[in-house]
Design a protein around this motif. Sequence first.
Motif, short mmCIF file in Angstrom:
data_model
loop_
_atom_site.label_atom_id
_atom_site.label_comp_id
_atom_site.label_asym_id
_atom_site.label_seq_id
_atom_site.Cartn_x
_atom_site.Cartn_y
_atom_site.Cartn_z
N GLU A 23 16.26 -22.22 9.14
CA GLU A 23 14.89 -22.26 10.03
C GLU A 23 14.15 -23.61 9.77
OE1 GLU A 23 10.52 -22.24 10.43
OE2 GLU A 23 11.62 -22.62 8.41
N TRP A 25 12.35 -15.95 7.81
CA TRP A 25 12.82 -17.11 8.35
C TRP A 25 13.19 -17.10 9.80
CZ3 TRP A 25 10.42 -20.36 5.13
CH2 TRP A 25 10.42 -20.10 4.05
N SER A 61 11.46 -18.95 13.04
CA SER A 61 11.90 -19.89 14.00
C SER A 61 12.12 -19.29 15.48
CB SER A 61 13.60 -19.97 13.56
OG SER A 61 14.16 -18.87 13.66
#
Length: 294
Positions: free
Chosen positions: A225, A256, A260
């Motif tokens: 990420e 994570w 993203s």
Amino acid sequence: MYQSTDKPLPLARPMRRVISTALASGSLLLSGCSMFSNKEEEHKAPKMASAETLYNYGIDALHSQRYALASGEFELLQQNYPYSGYTGNAELMEGYAYYLQGEYALSVQQLERYLLLHPTSPDAAYAYYLRALCYYEQIAEVQRDQQGTIEALNALEEVVTRFPQTSYARDAQLKIDLCRDHLAGKEMLVGRYYQEQHNYEAAMGRYQRVVQDFQTTNHVAEALERLVEVYLELGLVDEARRSASVLGYNYPDSQWYRYSYNILRNRHLLPDHSIAPKSQHKGGFFSRMWDSIF
């Protein structure tokens, strides 16, 4: 610093072997022997006592947690009786007594001396394992230099390599995993610092190392990420997308990946084949897209 909550795993084996050897040769029982007084002045062995007596006093001192006294008795035995049948065991037990005192440098020195003199000893596995524990106990917090962690990792891996079928190797492997996680945590700490300082290329190098060299640790998802973030800061859109794709493939339910995914969505950079968070798609540990990250 990593602190073991239990006594070192291998103590029982050499102690049982040593005691049985003493019994077979007609020596005194090491526990519950009436001749050993609880008084320190009566317990202390005469300077020129026999090798057997010095050894038994040392073992009795270990049992009663008087570790400095124990190491002294074992050292005295070695000085006065260098060729005794008790000398090798005294060398090993002196290293153990130093370990219990937290004198790790002295313990390592003594154990390495023992291994040099007795490389084929049945207790060599114990000595290697105890030596590794000395390094392991000195692992520093992740904010500090991790040279000690590297030394512990190397020593533990030596135990696994030399004695793969032993209980020592099984315990060493667990500690190896902890060492690797610790080293990955250090890389993440430094990477986050560089990222905060807008030194994105340096941060990228740290995160890439976690992904490449510490794939079995708990830090890989965050590293992927963070790579999405720094790639975007560097204008590397395709690399950011690929990093997010690998993250989604391997950690589809992680926070994570959600981070993203949202970053790319907010920048209108999601590819048509992107995997939404909490997808039912599951894969192996690393996808076939892995090699295309870097």
